[in-house]
Enzyme design. Structure first.
Site, short mmCIF file in Angstrom:
data_model
loop_
_atom_site.label_atom_id
_atom_site.label_comp_id
_atom_site.label_asym_id
_atom_site.label_seq_id
_atom_site.Cartn_x
_atom_site.Cartn_y
_atom_site.Cartn_z
N HIS A 164 0.84 -1.21 0.00
CA HIS A 164 0.00 0.00 0.00
C HIS A 164 0.87 1.26 0.00
CE1 HIS A 164 -3.91 -1.96 0.70
NE2 HIS A 164 -3.20 -2.86 1.34
N GLU A 166 -0.13 4.22 -0.45
CA GLU A 166 -0.90 5.38 0.00
C GLU A 166 -0.80 5.65 1.49
OE1 GLU A 166 -3.81 1.89 0.35
OE2 GLU A 166 -2.14 2.51 -0.94
N GLY A 220 -20.01 25.84 10.72
CA GLY A 220 -18.84 24.99 10.59
C GLY A 220 -18.02 25.36 9.37
#
Length: 505
Positions: A164, A166, A220
């Site tokens: 992986h 990432e 927000g």
């Protein structure tokens, strides 16, 4: 653009985010929509995600063989690599012992390993391994326990990693992705928020025309950036409605009103606590809560829109992870977001305006700065649309909300006093539905257990629980039990994301 094809892996968003970190636009699509998406979007490159399945499972995700014949470079990861091998005539076999964790990568010459140090650390998690490569492929990397953990067919621009790149544990993972995105796909680093702002403003103008827009403004980050973008695009044709559903944190409703009432925007505050509490009476399931809150939001906006008259569009601060996690487009549902899966089918507006729906959270913050919003607003902690409604476990009541508000306020106050508020990316309290026996002032109590949650993250797609010093946790615990009625036990959540989500519901 780069297309990420999702096979149910936990890091689908993370892969897309890493590509966008390279300033290249990227989208995520479910595996069963891959071929149509390729034809429609015409990407310059494709990345297959990993997945939770073994290639041999009956319901394991599959993909049309035409995807491999479309002439577009493909980088497959983990399960995606095993799928590529099997689809193109190679062999994959199950392993007796799963290879998991950090391993050293022994690399051979490959365009994807350009300027990559041999022996570097990568993160691996293999249920199946490659036994025999398809015709035209060669192995480009191995580990101590696996002979083939990377492969390539240069002629067809097909690549596969059994690890992986990432995740942060893979030391040169971002460089490997860059070699694919820039070196193989020929992309340029031109995906910037300055360019996005210009395009988004033009798109809003074209869509809205002379129409009027209502924005769900929570105060927000997402809704505030949406407000700034819409204001630049359509000016006074925008009306911002702040619905105080009664699920805000302590004093927050008044703070939002103070921040926006003199901003030059049309600002309306709707106090709807009783309405939402009645709607949620008797509901305990978190998905039902989210959907009920989402539907009631729309009903409130419809009512306010009728008062204003001639309102054409509803604007929302929906962002890309909301869409992915809600399973839109046949993706796996992690949780419904009130502004995505929870919306009813029938609304009194022509259409939705969602200018942030293809952005990740940190991109939204960057866009906010580009639009001139102050740092204190764009750096604000995420707060879910359903608010404390999903931080009260079980049925929601006014009493429970008030208990949680007071406890949460103490937790946040003590972290700020300790100077930890900037180091911890999100922190909050959760009122569980569990009651336990305790003793207070020599009297037996049977009251609620409160959970504290604090995480550190860069992108909110993965997160580590925060190692708050014991003395601070001790102070928080003592204060809450002493000052807030009906809480007699405090627990601290030490689960990272994944496997947990940041919110409890």
């Amino acid at each position: 653009m780069i297309l990420v094809v999702d096979f149910g892996g936990q890091s689908n968003q993370l892969i897309a985010r890493k590509v966008r970190d390279l300033k290249v636009y990227c989208e995520v699509v479910p595996f069963n929509k891959a071929l149509n998406s390729i034809e429609e979007k015409k990407p310059t490159g494709i990345i297959f995600t990993g997945g939770a399945n073994s290639i041999y499972e009956e319901k394991a995700p599959k993909i049309e063989k035409e995807v491999f014949e479309c002439g577009i470079p493909i980088l497959a990861l983990d399960y995606g690599t095993q799928l590529m091998v099997q689809a193109l005539g190679g062999k994959v076999k199950k392993v007796d012992r799963i290879e998991f964790g950090e391993v050293n990568l022994n690399i051979e010459e490959s365009v994807l390993f350009k300027n990559i140090e041999n022996g570097n650390v990568v993160w691996i998690n293999n249920v199946d391994i490659i036994e025999e490569l398809p015709e035209g492929f060669k192995s480009t990397a191995s580990t101590k326990n696996s002979k083939i953990v990377a492969m390539e067919n240069i002629e067809k621009n097909l690549f596969g990693f059994q690890f992986h790149p990432e995740v942060n544990n893979s030391k040169y993972g971002k460089d490997m992705l860059a070699n694919f995105v820039y070196g193989v796909c020929g992309e340029k680093a031109d995906w910037t928020m300055a360019n996005y702002a210009k395009t988004a403003i033009d798109d809003i103008k074209k869509k809205v025309g002379d129409g009027k827009v209502l924005l769900a403004l929570s105060g927000g980050v997402d809704s505030s950036v949406t407000a700034a973008l819409l204001s630049k695009a359509i000016g006074n044709k925008l009306t911002c409605i702040f619905v105080d559903h009664g699920f805000m944190r302590k004093n927050e409703g008044d703070e939002v009103e103070e921040a926006f009432k003199d901003s030059g925007m049309n600002f309306i505050r709707v106090n709807a606590e009783d309405r939402f509490l009645n709607k949620l009476k008797g509901i305990t399931d978190p998905e039902e809560k989210r959907k009920a809150i989402g539907e009631e939001f729309i009903r409130v906006f419809e009512d306010e829109g009728r008062k204003i008259k001639s309102v054409d569009y509803l604007a929302q601060g929906t962002i890309y992870p909301d869409i992915i996690e809600s399973g839109v487009g046949d993706g796996a549902v992690i949780k419904s977001h009130h502004n995505v899966g929870g919306l009813p089918d029938v609304v009194d507006f022509k259409d939705l305006v969602e200018p942030l729906k293809m952005l990740f959270k940190d991109e939204v913050r960057e866009l906010g700065r580009e639009l001139g919003l102050p740092n204190y607003l764009v750096d604000r902690q995420p707060f879910p649309g359903p608010g404390l409604g999903i931080r009260v476990i079980g049925e929601i009541t006014k009493d429970k909300l008030d208990i949680l508000r007071d406890a949460d306020y103490i937790f946040r106050e003590e972290l700020e006093k300790a100077g930890l508020s900037k180091d911890i990316n999100q922190y909050f309290a959760v009122l569980t539905n569990n009651r336990t026996v305790g003793v207070k002032e020599d009297i037996r109590t049977y009251d609620y257990t409160l959970a504290l949650r604090a995480v550190e993250t860069t992108d909110f797609m993965t997160a580590e629980w925060s190692r708050i010093p014991y003395e601070i946790l001790d102070k928080v615990s003592r204060r809450i039990v002493d000052e807030v009625e009906h809480i007699n036990r405090i627990v601290y959540d030490i689960t990272s994301k994944p496997p947990a989500t940041i919110e409890w519901e």
